[in-house]
Design a protein around this motif. Structure first.
Motif, PDB file in Angstrom:
ATOM      1  N   ASN A  98     -17.474   8.667 -17.259  1.00 16.64           N
ATOM      2  CA  ASN A  98     -18.459   9.602 -16.715  1.00 16.64           C
ATOM      3  C   ASN A  98     -18.164   9.796 -15.233  1.00 16.64           C
ATOM      4  N   LEU A  99     -18.630  10.913 -14.676  1.00 18.09           N
ATOM      5  CA  LEU A  99     -18.452  11.138 -13.236  1.00 18.09           C
ATOM      6  C   LEU A  99     -19.036   9.968 -12.462  1.00 18.09           C
ATOM      7  N   GLY A 100     -18.279   9.483 -11.498  1.00 18.00           N
ATOM      8  CA  GLY A 100     -18.742   8.379 -10.661  1.00 18.00           C
ATOM      9  C   GLY A 100     -18.304   7.008 -11.151  1.00 18.00           C
ATOM     10  N   ASP A 101     -17.815   6.916 -12.408  1.00 11.61           N
ATOM     11  CA  ASP A 101     -17.325   5.629 -12.902  1.00 11.61           C
ATOM     12  C   ASP A 101     -16.128   5.192 -12.064  1.00 11.61           C
ATOM     13  N   LYS A 102     -15.967   3.871 -11.953  1.00  6.74           N
ATOM     14  CA  LYS A 102     -14.904   3.323 -11.120  1.00  6.74           C
ATOM     15  C   LYS A 102     -13.896   2.551 -11.961  1.00  6.74           C
ATOM     16  N   MET A 103     -12.720   2.368 -11.364  1.00  8.97           N
ATOM     17  CA  MET A 103     -11.656   1.609 -12.028  1.00  8.97           C
ATOM     18  C   MET A 103     -10.836   0.866 -10.988  1.00  8.97           C
ATOM     19  N   ASP A 104     -10.103  -0.129 -11.452  1.00 12.15           N
ATOM     20  CA  ASP A 104      -9.178  -0.881 -10.616  1.00 12.15           C
ATOM     21  C   ASP A 104      -7.767  -0.415 -10.975  1.00 12.15           C
ATOM     22  N   VAL A 105      -7.094   0.242 -10.049  1.00 10.12           N
ATOM     23  CA  VAL A 105      -5.761   0.791 -10.294  1.00 10.12           C
ATOM     24  C   VAL A 105      -4.779  -0.300 -10.711  1.00 10.12           C
ATOM     25  N   ASN A 106      -4.962  -1.505 -10.200  1.00  4.96           N
ATOM     26  CA  ASN A 106      -4.029  -2.592 -10.487  1.00  4.96           C
ATOM     27  C   ASN A 106      -4.268  -3.269 -11.832  1.00  4.96           C
ATOM     28  N   ARG A 107      -5.433  -3.052 -12.449  1.00 11.24           N
ATOM     29  CA  ARG A 107      -5.748  -3.743 -13.697  1.00 11.24           C
ATOM     30  C   ARG A 107      -6.069  -2.820 -14.861  1.00 11.24           C
ATOM     31  N   ASP A 108      -6.764  -1.734 -14.596  1.00  9.29           N
ATOM     32  CA  ASP A 108      -7.271  -0.877 -15.662  1.00  9.29           C
ATOM     33  C   ASP A 108      -6.222   0.106 -16.175  1.00  9.29           C
ATOM     34  N   THR A 109      -6.444   0.572 -17.399  1.00  6.12           N
ATOM     35  CA  THR A 109      -5.562   1.544 -18.042  1.00  6.12           C
ATOM     36  C   THR A 109      -6.279   2.886 -18.098  1.00  6.12           C
ATOM     37  N   LEU A 110      -5.627   3.923 -17.597  1.00  7.55           N
ATOM     38  CA  LEU A 110      -6.186   5.272 -17.576  1.00  7.55           C
ATOM     39  C   LEU A 110      -5.460   6.118 -18.612  1.00  7.55           C
ATOM     40  N   SER A 111      -6.233   6.892 -19.393  1.00  4.04           N
ATOM     41  CA  SER A 111      -5.612   7.826 -20.333  1.00  4.04           C
ATOM     42  C   SER A 111      -6.330   9.167 -20.257  1.00  4.04           C
ATOM     43  N   ILE A 112      -5.552  10.231 -20.419  1.00  2.67           N
ATOM     44  CA  ILE A 112      -6.074  11.597 -20.433  1.00  2.67           C
ATOM     45  C   ILE A 112      -5.572  12.248 -21.712  1.00  2.67           C
ATOM     46  N   ASP A 113      -6.491  12.812 -22.467  1.00  2.62           N
ATOM     47  CA  ASP A 113      -6.158  13.443 -23.754  1.00  2.62           C
ATOM     48  C   ASP A 113      -5.377  12.489 -24.659  1.00  2.62           C
ATOM     49  N   GLY A 114      -5.728  11.212 -24.600  1.00  5.08           N
ATOM     50  CA  GLY A 114      -5.095  10.221 -25.468  1.00  5.08           C
ATOM     51  C   GLY A 114      -3.767   9.695 -24.983  1.00  5.08           C
ATOM     52  N   GLN A 115      -3.257  10.215 -23.879  1.00  3.93           N
ATOM     53  CA  GLN A 115      -1.973   9.752 -23.350  1.00  3.93           C
ATOM     54  C   GLN A 115      -2.195   8.823 -22.165  1.00  3.93           C
ATOM     55  N   ARG A 116      -1.571   7.655 -22.233  1.00  7.59           N
ATOM     56  CA  ARG A 116      -1.676   6.694 -21.137  1.00  7.59           C
ATOM     57  C   ARG A 116      -0.973   7.251 -19.909  1.00  7.59           C
ATOM     58  N   ILE A 117      -1.612   7.126 -18.767  1.00  2.66           N
ATOM     59  CA  ILE A 117      -1.068   7.606 -17.497  1.00  2.66           C
ATOM     60  C   ILE A 117      -0.547   6.406 -16.706  1.00  2.66           C
ATOM     61  N   ARG A 118       0.698   6.488 -16.311  1.00  4.31           N
ATOM     62  CA  ARG A 118       1.288   5.424 -15.492  1.00  4.31           C
ATOM     63  C   ARG A 118       0.815   5.613 -14.061  1.00  4.31           C
ATOM     64  N   LEU A 119       0.125   4.619 -13.548  1.00  4.98           N
ATOM     65  CA  LEU A 119      -0.405   4.692 -12.188  1.00  4.98           C
ATOM     66  C   LEU A 119       0.525   3.965 -11.225  1.00  4.98           C
ATOM     67  N   GLU A 120       0.800   4.611 -10.118  1.00  8.86           N
ATOM     68  CA  GLU A 120       1.605   3.989  -9.063  1.00  8.86           C
ATOM     69  C   GLU A 120       0.724   2.981  -8.331  1.00  8.86           C
ATOM     70  N   LYS A 121       1.162   1.747  -8.278  1.00  2.00           N
ATOM     71  CA  LYS A 121       0.374   0.692  -7.633  1.00  2.00           C
ATOM     72  C   LYS A 121       0.390   0.834  -6.110  1.00  2.00           C
ATOM     73  N   LYS A 122       1.560   1.107  -5.577  1.00  2.00           N
ATOM     74  CA  LYS A 122       1.675   1.290  -4.134  1.00  2.00           C
ATOM     75  C   LYS A 122       2.391   2.614  -3.932  1.00  2.00           C
ATOM     76  N   GLN A 123       1.677   3.565  -3.407  1.00  2.00           N
ATOM     77  CA  GLN A 123       2.227   4.919  -3.324  1.00  2.00           C
ATOM     78  C   GLN A 123       2.735   5.232  -1.920  1.00  2.00           C
ATOM     79  N   GLU A 124       3.886   5.863  -1.865  1.00  2.00           N
ATOM     80  CA  GLU A 124       4.410   6.353  -0.597  1.00  2.00           C
ATOM     81  C   GLU A 124       3.897   7.773  -0.421  1.00  2.00           C
ATOM     82  N   TYR A 125       3.223   8.023   0.680  1.00  2.00           N
ATOM     83  CA  TYR A 125       2.632   9.344   0.899  1.00  2.00           C
ATOM     84  C   TYR A 125       3.628  10.284   1.571  1.00  2.00           C
ATOM     85  N   HIS A 126       3.564  11.535   1.157  1.00  2.00           N
ATOM     86  CA  HIS A 126       4.409  12.585   1.705  1.00  2.00           C
ATOM     87  C   HIS A 126       3.517  13.680   2.272  1.00  2.00           C
ATOM     88  N   TYR A 127       3.885  14.189   3.449  1.00  2.00           N
ATOM     89  CA  TYR A 127       3.141  15.262   4.116  1.00  2.00           C
ATOM     90  C   TYR A 127       4.157  16.321   4.536  1.00  2.00           C
TER      91      TYR A 127
END
Length: 193
Positions: free
Chosen positions: A38-67
């Motif tokens: 639901n909107l506002g729900d929280k997750m831990d990027v380092n522990r939780d598993t995120l899926s969209i439309d049934g597909q698991r999304i690989r989350l970058e643990k430490k992201q290099e930012y580009h500008y």
């Protein structure tokens, strides 16, 4: 354990804008650890598993930012993909090694500075009107804009969708028969403003 709102995680990971993430969540397409989000729900990027439309999304643990700063030429749509097959600003960055997305937008027939990043927090800071970041546009109006039109723009105008723009700071640079060139400073970026 660092918990973050799911829509913020999706935006920071460069999947989509925060607004688009909220819409996807409202459509019931997002799950964390197999449970609908639901909107506002929280997750831990380092522990939780995120899926969209049934597909698991690989989350970058430490992201290099580009500008990136890009001079967007006329004829390109400011989007990451276009269902009508038009040229997008991403075509100009085909060889760039990281996935980035536009911060704000410029109309297809506009040219100028466009920022791109994979840092969702930075993008939100730059775009959301509550942060008060000003944007300067140089606009040529044909035929010539009269004084009442310039005053109306500086007070805020009603757009086709019924919304009203915030006041703009207008500086007339050239005023001659047939055209007016203005510098407009605005703090929001409503479509077709």
């Amino acid at each position: 354990m660092a918990l973050e709102r799911v829509q913020k995680v999706m935006a920071e990971q460069g999947m989509c804008s925060r607004r688009a993430a909220e819409q996807i969540i409202l459509e019931g397409r997002v799950k964390v650890n197999g449970h609908p989000v639901n909107l506002g729900d929280k997750m831990d990027v380092n522990r939780d598993t995120l899926s969209i439309d049934g597909q698991r999304i690989r989350l970058e643990k430490k992201q290099e930012y580009h500008y990136l700063m890009l001079h967007k030429p006329r004829g390109f749509v400011t989007t990451t993909s276009d269902e009508r097959g038009r040229k997008t600003v991403m075509d100009l960055l085909a060889d760039y090694p990281a996935r980035v997305f536009p911060v704000g937008r410029l109309d297809k027939d506009s040219e100028g500075l466009l920022l791109l990043t994979n840092d969702g927090s930075f993008a939100n800071l730059m775009m959301h009107p509550s942060h008060g970041v000003s944007k300067l546009y140089r606009v040529t109006v044909r035929p010539r804009a009269d004084e009442s039109q310039v005053i109306a723009l500086s007070k805020g105008v009603t757009l086709d969708d019924g919304s009203v723009t915030q006041p703009a700071v207008i500086n007339v640079v050239v005023d001659e028969p047939g055209r007016t060139v203005m510098e407009m400073t605005i703090k929001e970026g409503k479509n077709r403003q």
